[in-house]
Design a protein around this motif. Structure first.
Motif, mmCIF file in Angstrom:
data_model
loop_
_atom_site.group_PDB
_atom_site.id
_atom_site.type_symbol
_atom_site.label_atom_id
_atom_site.label_comp_id
_atom_site.label_asym_id
_atom_site.label_seq_id
_atom_site.Cartn_x
_atom_site.Cartn_y
_atom_site.Cartn_z
ATOM 1 N N GLY A 149 48.390 -2.274 37.966
ATOM 2 C CA GLY A 149 47.520 -3.100 38.790
ATOM 3 C C GLY A 149 46.278 -3.584 38.074
ATOM 4 N N ALA A 150 46.388 -3.790 36.761
ATOM 5 C CA ALA A 150 45.233 -4.222 35.966
ATOM 6 C C ALA A 150 45.703 -5.185 34.888
ATOM 7 N N SER A 151 44.756 -5.877 34.283
ATOM 8 C CA SER A 151 45.074 -6.806 33.209
ATOM 9 C C SER A 151 45.767 -6.080 32.057
ATOM 10 N N ALA A 152 46.637 -6.812 31.361
ATOM 11 C CA ALA A 152 47.387 -6.228 30.245
ATOM 12 C C ALA A 152 47.431 -7.227 29.095
ATOM 13 N N ILE A 153 47.340 -6.715 27.878
ATOM 14 C CA ILE A 153 47.386 -7.579 26.699
ATOM 15 C C ILE A 153 48.402 -7.020 25.710
ATOM 16 N N SER A 154 48.984 -7.911 24.931
ATOM 17 C CA SER A 154 49.983 -7.521 23.948
ATOM 18 C C SER A 154 49.308 -7.042 22.666
ATOM 19 N N LEU A 155 49.835 -5.960 22.111
ATOM 20 C CA LEU A 155 49.290 -5.375 20.896
ATOM 21 C C LEU A 155 50.370 -5.285 19.819
ATOM 22 N N GLU A 156 49.912 -5.264 18.579
ATOM 23 C CA GLU A 156 50.825 -5.054 17.462
ATOM 24 C C GLU A 156 50.068 -4.352 16.344
ATOM 25 N N GLU A 157 50.711 -3.384 15.713
ATOM 26 C CA GLU A 157 50.086 -2.708 14.581
ATOM 27 C C GLU A 157 50.027 -3.655 13.391
ATOM 28 N N VAL A 158 48.875 -3.713 12.756
ATOM 29 C CA VAL A 158 48.701 -4.552 11.564
ATOM 30 C C VAL A 158 48.172 -3.679 10.434
ATOM 31 N N PRO A 159 48.396 -4.063 9.173
ATOM 32 C CA PRO A 159 47.833 -3.300 8.056
ATOM 33 C C PRO A 159 46.316 -3.247 8.145
ATOM 34 N N ARG A 160 45.747 -2.146 7.718
ATOM 35 C CA ARG A 160 44.300 -1.958 7.785
ATOM 36 C C ARG A 160 43.535 -3.065 7.063
ATOM 37 N N ASP A 161 44.113 -3.568 5.976
ATOM 38 C CA ASP A 161 43.392 -4.590 5.216
ATOM 39 C C ASP A 161 43.453 -5.968 5.871
ATOM 40 N N LYS A 162 44.111 -6.065 7.040
ATOM 41 C CA LYS A 162 44.190 -7.350 7.738
ATOM 42 C C LYS A 162 43.515 -7.334 9.108
ATOM 43 N N VAL A 163 42.867 -6.222 9.461
ATOM 44 C CA VAL A 163 42.269 -6.123 10.801
ATOM 45 C C VAL A 163 41.162 -7.149 11.008
ATOM 46 N N GLU A 164 40.565 -7.624 9.917
ATOM 47 C CA GLU A 164 39.463 -8.586 10.047
ATOM 48 C C GLU A 164 39.921 -9.931 10.603
ATOM 49 N N ARG A 165 41.223 -10.157 10.684
ATOM 50 C CA ARG A 165 41.748 -11.418 11.200
ATOM 51 C C ARG A 165 41.930 -11.407 12.721
ATOM 52 N N TYR A 166 41.803 -10.223 13.351
ATOM 53 C CA TYR A 166 42.226 -10.075 14.739
ATOM 54 C C TYR A 166 41.155 -9.423 15.611
ATOM 55 N N GLY A 167 41.388 -9.517 16.916
ATOM 56 C CA GLY A 167 40.681 -8.658 17.846
ATOM 57 C C GLY A 167 41.382 -7.308 17.830
#
Length: 284
Positions: A149-167
């Motif tokens: 009963g709450a908002s939901a968002i899709s997640l995906e694991e990314v390499p640590r050296d690429k986290v700066e590209r995403y929320g």
């Protein structure tokens, strides 16, 4: 449930190809990117779709509109398979359009859908990403929304050296692949990221998100960030997508996606493999 597809960006990373056409209309193998997105929404049980557009986006409307001249030409030529394909595009869903008059960020683009959505929960699918999995990504989020009963968002694991590209999210796993989100950080530095779980361009949002967007001050680049508005929600969940997300945000990823989709087509697979082998041999 209704869906909103933001497609108002300039697509500057694809210039000059996007000078006069939307990046969402760039073909991935044999379809424009946005057609895959709409097909995902339809496969998730959604047939009421609002596309948020901007200037020079008219070709999106034309693609999903009826083309009498083209259909007549195909029918006269006896090209029945092509005719069925063209008609199927027009019949995919009820599609409406609204313009984002200024480039003020993803949060503002979604806010443009407020009148169309009303107070209902709705899905958001970014127009420059494609997903593929056993269950449509948006359908997985709808299931999470209906359970919690709450908002939901899709997640995906990314390499640590690429986290700066995403929320990136910080959260607690409440069941397999589902997280209760405590914090969202937009494009953190690698050493400051709370996890490597990235937001991947699919959302199911409750109607109160519009109030949260309205309360959100412009952030980086003077834009209203959706991530900042999401952080104001009372509860939000994340679902690790069982499948693969293709980010068509730059030329190389777009090219790789086209190749992968072509390899899924039995008609082109063998010829493409032979061609790539010949090119590799030339480069050696």
């Amino acid at each position: 449930m209704k869906a909103v597809i933001p497609a108002a960006g300039f697509g500057t990373r694809f210039l000059p190809a996007t000078k006069a056409q939307p990046k969402e209309m760039l073909p991935v193998y044999d379809k424009p990117t946005i057609q895959y997105v709409i097909e995902e929404a339809v496969a998730s049980g959604i047939d009421d779709i609002l596309i948020v557009t901007g200037r020079n986006k008219r070709s999106i409307e034309d693609h999903f509109d009826k083309s009498f001249e083209l259909e007549q030409t195909l029918q006269s030529a006896g090209k029945d398979d092509r005719l069925r394909q063209v008609r199927a595009i027009t019949d995919l869903a009820d599609i409406c359009y609204v313009r984002q008059k200024e480039q003020k960020g993803l949060g503002d683009a979604i806010y443009c859908a407020k009148k169309h959505i009303g107070g209902e929960a709705f899905a958001v699918l970014l127009g420059d990403s494609i997903t593929k999995g056993p269950t449509p990504c948006t359908k997985q989020l709808i299931d999470v929304y209906e359970k919690y009963g709450a908002s939901a968002i899709s997640l995906e694991e990314v390499p640590r050296d690429k986290v700066e590209r995403y929320g990136i999210i910080k959260g607690t796993e409440v069941e397999k692949d589902v997280y209760k989100i405590d914090k969202l950080v937009e494009k953190p530095l690698a050493h400051q990221a709370p996890s490597n779980l990235a937001i991947m361009g699919r959302y199911v949002l409750t109607g109160d998100i519009f109030d949260k967007i309205d309360e959100t001050e412009p952030g980086v680049g003077g834009e209203i960030q959706l991530t900042d508005a999401l952080s104001k929600l009372d509860a939000i969940y994340g679902n690790t997508f069982e499948g693969k997300t293709y980010d068509i945000g730059n030329r190389f990823e777009w090219l790789k996606t086209s190749i992968e989709f072509a390899l899924d087509d039995d008609e082109s697979k063998d010829a493409l493999i032979d061609y790539m082998k010949s090119m590799i041999n030339k480069c050696e």
